[in-house]
Every structure is written in C-alpha cells, then in structure tokens.
Write a protein that holds these residues in place. Structure first.
Motif, short mmCIF file in Angstrom:
data_model
loop_
_atom_site.label_atom_id
_atom_site.label_comp_id
_atom_site.label_asym_id
_atom_site.label_seq_id
_atom_site.Cartn_x
_atom_site.Cartn_y
_atom_site.Cartn_z
N ALA A 109 17.61 -0.62 2.60
CA ALA A 109 18.66 -1.32 3.34
C ALA A 109 19.15 -2.55 2.58
O ALA A 109 20.31 -2.94 2.72
CB ALA A 109 18.15 -1.72 4.72
N GLN A 110 18.27 -3.14 1.77
CA GLN A 110 18.67 -4.31 0.98
C GLN A 110 19.59 -3.92 -0.17
O GLN A 110 20.30 -4.77 -0.71
CB GLN A 110 17.43 -5.00 0.40
CG GLN A 110 16.50 -5.59 1.45
CD GLN A 110 15.23 -6.14 0.83
OE1 GLN A 110 14.45 -5.37 0.25
NE2 GLN A 110 15.03 -7.43 0.93
N GLN A 111 19.59 -2.65 -0.53
CA GLN A 111 20.34 -2.19 -1.70
C GLN A 111 21.75 -1.71 -1.37
O GLN A 111 22.51 -1.34 -2.27
CB GLN A 111 19.55 -1.08 -2.40
CG GLN A 111 18.20 -1.54 -2.90
CD GLN A 111 17.23 -0.40 -3.17
OE1 GLN A 111 17.64 0.76 -3.22
NE2 GLN A 111 15.95 -0.72 -3.33
N VAL A 112 22.11 -1.71 -0.08
CA VAL A 112 23.45 -1.31 0.34
C VAL A 112 24.15 -2.59 0.82
O VAL A 112 23.84 -3.10 1.89
CB VAL A 112 23.40 -0.24 1.45
CG1 VAL A 112 24.82 0.16 1.88
CG2 VAL A 112 22.62 0.99 0.99
N PRO A 113 25.06 -3.13 0.03
CA PRO A 113 25.62 -4.47 0.32
C PRO A 113 26.18 -4.61 1.74
O PRO A 113 25.92 -5.63 2.40
CB PRO A 113 26.71 -4.63 -0.74
CG PRO A 113 26.24 -3.79 -1.89
CD PRO A 113 25.56 -2.61 -1.26
N LEU B 115 23.30 -7.26 8.45
CA LEU B 115 22.01 -7.66 9.00
C LEU B 115 21.79 -9.17 8.87
O LEU B 115 21.30 -9.82 9.81
CB LEU B 115 20.87 -6.91 8.29
CG LEU B 115 20.72 -5.44 8.66
CD1 LEU B 115 19.74 -4.76 7.71
CD2 LEU B 115 20.23 -5.28 10.10
N GLU B 116 22.13 -9.73 7.75
CA GLU B 116 21.96 -11.18 7.58
C GLU B 116 22.84 -11.95 8.56
O GLU B 116 22.42 -12.98 9.10
CB GLU B 116 22.29 -11.57 6.14
CG GLU B 116 21.23 -11.12 5.14
CD GLU B 116 21.49 -11.62 3.74
OE1 GLU B 116 20.53 -12.02 3.07
OE2 GLU B 116 22.67 -11.60 3.31
N ARG C 279 14.14 -11.16 13.26
CA ARG C 279 13.44 -11.09 11.96
C ARG C 279 13.64 -9.73 11.31
O ARG C 279 13.61 -8.70 11.99
CB ARG C 279 11.95 -11.36 12.18
CG ARG C 279 11.11 -11.44 10.91
CD ARG C 279 9.71 -11.90 11.25
NE ARG C 279 8.83 -11.88 10.08
CZ ARG C 279 7.54 -12.16 10.11
NH1 ARG C 279 6.95 -12.49 11.24
NH2 ARG C 279 6.82 -12.10 9.01
N LEU C 280 13.86 -9.72 9.99
CA LEU C 280 13.94 -8.50 9.20
C LEU C 280 12.69 -8.37 8.34
O LEU C 280 12.30 -9.33 7.66
CB LEU C 280 15.17 -8.52 8.29
CG LEU C 280 16.53 -8.73 8.98
CD1 LEU C 280 17.64 -8.83 7.94
CD2 LEU C 280 16.83 -7.60 9.96
N LEU D 137 19.27 2.31 7.94
CA LEU D 137 19.32 1.09 8.72
C LEU D 137 18.71 1.24 10.11
O LEU D 137 17.97 0.37 10.58
CB LEU D 137 20.79 0.65 8.85
CG LEU D 137 21.18 -0.34 9.94
CD1 LEU D 137 20.47 -1.67 9.73
CD2 LEU D 137 22.69 -0.53 9.96
N PHE D 138 18.99 2.36 10.77
CA PHE D 138 18.53 2.54 12.15
C PHE D 138 17.19 3.27 12.22
O PHE D 138 16.58 3.30 13.28
CB PHE D 138 19.58 3.29 12.97
CG PHE D 138 20.87 2.53 13.10
CD1 PHE D 138 20.99 1.52 14.03
CD2 PHE D 138 21.93 2.80 12.25
CE1 PHE D 138 22.16 0.80 14.14
CE2 PHE D 138 23.11 2.09 12.36
CZ PHE D 138 23.23 1.07 13.30
N ASN D 139 16.76 3.88 11.12
CA ASN D 139 15.45 4.52 11.14
C ASN D 139 14.39 3.46 10.87
O ASN D 139 13.61 3.52 9.92
CB ASN D 139 15.38 5.66 10.11
CG ASN D 139 14.21 6.57 10.36
OD1 ASN D 139 13.22 6.53 9.64
ND2 ASN D 139 14.29 7.37 11.40
#
Length: 420
Positions: free
Chosen positions: A309-313, A319-320, A331-332, A287-289
């Motif tokens: 990051a999208q695969q870790v609920p 983030l959302e 923006r992501l 997430l932070f990298n």
C-alpha cells in the motif's frame, strides 16, 4: 475472562507454491510459475502475528494442512507421481493458509441459542480449495470443542459456493454486543465465476439462528469482481461500528448503506472515492485486505495493511490524509507479507476473526510470543527454502513437506487429535 475478538492466523504451509490456480485472482495469475519461498512466507506470517500481539491483540493459529492430499488424489484415481501437473499442484496447494476462507463465524450475542456458530466453507468453486474443508473441520472441532460455547457446522452442500468470512462482515457498537451481520455475494455471469452464492449465505444465516432484522444480504459489484476483487474483503472491511469500503465495492451501495444505518444507527462509513483511489489501485495495493482492529485502552482503531500500500502513491496519499483527520482509524501498521501477497492474499486473508471468551478455546490454538518463537524455530529448521514449479513431483521435496508438518503438529501437542 471476557468476550473479545481473537484473530486466528493460518500458519503458511511448507508446500507454499505459485501454481496460478485461482481464476479471478490477478496476483495468483501474474505470479504463476514463479519460484516460491515457503520458509520466508511462514516467517513473514509469524512476524505479522507477533506484531498483533505487541499491539495488545489476542492471537490464535490454525495449522497448515497435510500435503499432498493423497486421499483426494485417490478419489480421482491417481497419485502424486502420475497425476497431471495441474492436479498435482492442486493436491499440493497451501491455500488453507488464508484462514479468512476457513469458515463464517457468528458470535454468541448474535445467535438464537447464545452460542458462537462456525460453518466451514465448502470452497467448491475452486478445485484446489474444494478438498480443504475436511481438514479445516477437524481443526475447528478441536479448537472449539466446548459444545456449551460453540457449534461447528458441516459445509453448505454443493453446488452453492461458500468462501467463508472473506465475504462476511459484522458490525456492532462493540464486539461483545449484538451486531449486524452482512453477507456479500456475487452474481453469476460476471467476468469471473461468482464464488459466494446468495443461497449459501442465506443458509448459513438460518443455521446460525440470526435475527433476520439484523442480517443483510448485499451483492458485490460486478465492476469489483471484474477488476480482481474475487472476495469482498479485497474492497471492504468492517470492525465494530466502522465500515471501510471502496466506493465501487457494492452493486447498490445506497440501498446497502441505508439498510445498514437502519439496523445500526451508530455505524460510521468510511468510503474511499474512486476519484481518489481507483479500483485497480485499491486491488493492486490490497488497501482493503487489511485487518481493521480496535486497539486496547481506548486508543482507537488501527489498519494493519500490506507494505504494498505504501508503494501505490494514490493509496498512501489518501491514507495519510485520512490519518491526519479526526476519523476513527488512527493508526497505519504496514506489514511484510510479500510471499502471501504474490499469491493474492493480504493480511486479512491470513486470519479468521472469532469473538469469544479465550477460556472456552483449546489453549493449543492460542499463542503468545514465546509460542511463536517455538513455531518459528521449526519453520526455520524444516520448511523448504524454495519451490520451483517442476519441484512439485520431487519425492525428496514431498518427504520434506510431510516431515515439516509432522514436526509442527507434534511440537504443538496436536498429533493425537489431527489425523492425516
């Protein structure tokens, strides 16, 4: 031209492999012995750069290093044919792709002599990386050769470990204004070796001529290191006046936050609580990298982060929620760098940030989409498709890797400047 931030990405080299050489890097250890795909890896990195350009960002490159490093092997009294497997793998390592470890950079607005200073990282705590710095130094001395604008320094001497910008953050009201430089170090005796020593960080600050009142030295938490945050950029990232960090990133966050606010009153700290995202989830997702970047035309900031990051609920949910609010990160931008991630390097690992005037930089190290197209064609035509662990001693593979490097360097018209 004006002073701007330029991201220099390392082109992933043709010897990219999974030898599990990096102690404390959980992804590297987990994938040790797997089959790598250097061609796909390099093309993924090029697509990330292409995406940055389309966001309106300025993009630079660093070249892969010559592999195998025969000179390093010779100093050990072996060659690639008779070296022990772990020594051979270290000589073949493509880890220079992670340009965040190339150097520590202080922009001209922060330094006493008004030049941008770069100190090459010595990477002495990891044998497979300890021999990178001579080739890194050669590239940076070509790219930043204008002595009126830049000072490129030799590495800090051993035994003081320095791993470059991965353990360094800079915060400022805007990129072209004087900033606060934050050096994050580890303490010996943690679960894994401390890679960034405070003595190295303090030496760099002195060499760069930084203002002590605007320079902070902060200890990374032992919990973060033990959880697999082998560099600070696995648990924190900064851009202009924003610090984005995990709650457990620093050993004494309250003191750090207070000192940072005193030095830069405009700072805004976006902290992810451990109750929402655990250290293990933050590190698994990288997430932070991420690249936290300022979008042009006042569009706010974007977080360029790995698709993992999208695969870790828990991570994606947080983030959302952040984006739905009225915070500074608007923006992501998920990117696919799976081949790099499998060796423990996300989007932030692949780039070195330099705040400078592009006109002062050797143009051969700056790219647009057309130049990336040319590099991609060479990668597609020359990079090995796959490398299994037992392939590293194969003379045919070695010849292909060497030819790949020569072809790319010749294409970029750098063969006269970069010696093997």
């Amino acid at each position: 031209m004006s002073v701007i931030e330029i991201n220099f990405d390392g082109i992933i080299g043709p010897s990219h492999n999974y030898a599990g050489l990096s102690l404390g890097n959980l992804a590297s250890a987990r994938n040790a012995g797997a089959v790598s795909h250097p061609r796909a890896a390099a093309l993924q990195g090029i697509e990330k750069m292409r995406g940055n350009i389309r966001l309106g960002l300025r993009q630079g490159i660093f070249l892969p290093q010559w592999r195998p490093d025969s000179a390093w092997l010779a100093r050990l009294g072996v060659d690639v044919g008779n070296a022990d497997p772990h020594i051979r793998a270290a000589a073949m390592s493509a880890s220079s792709m992670w340009a965040a470890n190339a150097a520590t950079v202080s922009p001209a607005s922060d330094t006493a002599d008004g030049r941008t200073h770069l100190t090459i990282a010595n990477l002495v705590t990891m044998p497979h990386r300890s021999h990178e710095w001579p080739q890194t130094l050669a590239q940076l001395r070509v790219a930043f050769s204008d002595a009126r604008a830049f000072a490129v320094h030799d590495p800090i001497p051993a035994p003081f470990g320095d791993e470059g910008a991965a353990n360094h953050m800079r915060l400022s009201q805007s990129h072209d204004q004087a900033g606060v430089e934050v050096f994050v170090y580890g303490r010996s005796g943690s679960a894994f070796p401390a890679r960034q020593h405070v003595e190295a960080s303090k030496a760099i600050a002195r060499i760069h001529g930084l203002d002590p009142a605007r320079t902070l030295f902060v200890q990374q938490s032992e919990e973060a290191i033990a959880a697999g945050a082998f560099h600070n950029d696995v648990v924190a990232v900064a851009n202009e006046h924003i610090l984005f960090a995990h709650e457990q990133a620093f050993a004494d966050k309250d003191r750090f936050y207070a000192d940072l606010r005193a030095a830069l009153p405009a700072v805004e700290i976006v902290e992810v609580p451990a109750s929402a995202v655990s250290l293990s989830d933050a590190i698994a997702s990288y997430l932070f990298n991420a690249q936290l970047v300022t979008l042009p035309d006042g569009a706010g900031m974007a977080l360029i982060l790995p698709t993992e990051a999208q695969q870790v609920p828990a991570v994606w949910r947080w983030l959302e929620g952040m984006i739905a609010g009225n915070g500074p990160i608007r923006r992501l931008v998920p990117v696919d760098v799976r081949q790099s991630m499998a060796n423990g390097g996300g989007p932030a690992c692949l780039r070195l940030r330099v705040v400078a005037d592009p006109a002062d930089i050797d143009p051969r190290f700056l790219v647009d989409e057309a130049r990336l197209d040319g590099i991609a064609r060479i990668v597609a035509g020359y990079w090995p498709e796959r490398i299994a662990p037992d392939d590293l001693g194969d003379t045919r593979l070695i010849a292909q890797i060497e030819q790949s490097w020569l072809t790319l360097v010749d294409h970029l018209q750098l063969s006269g400047d970069l010696s093997i």
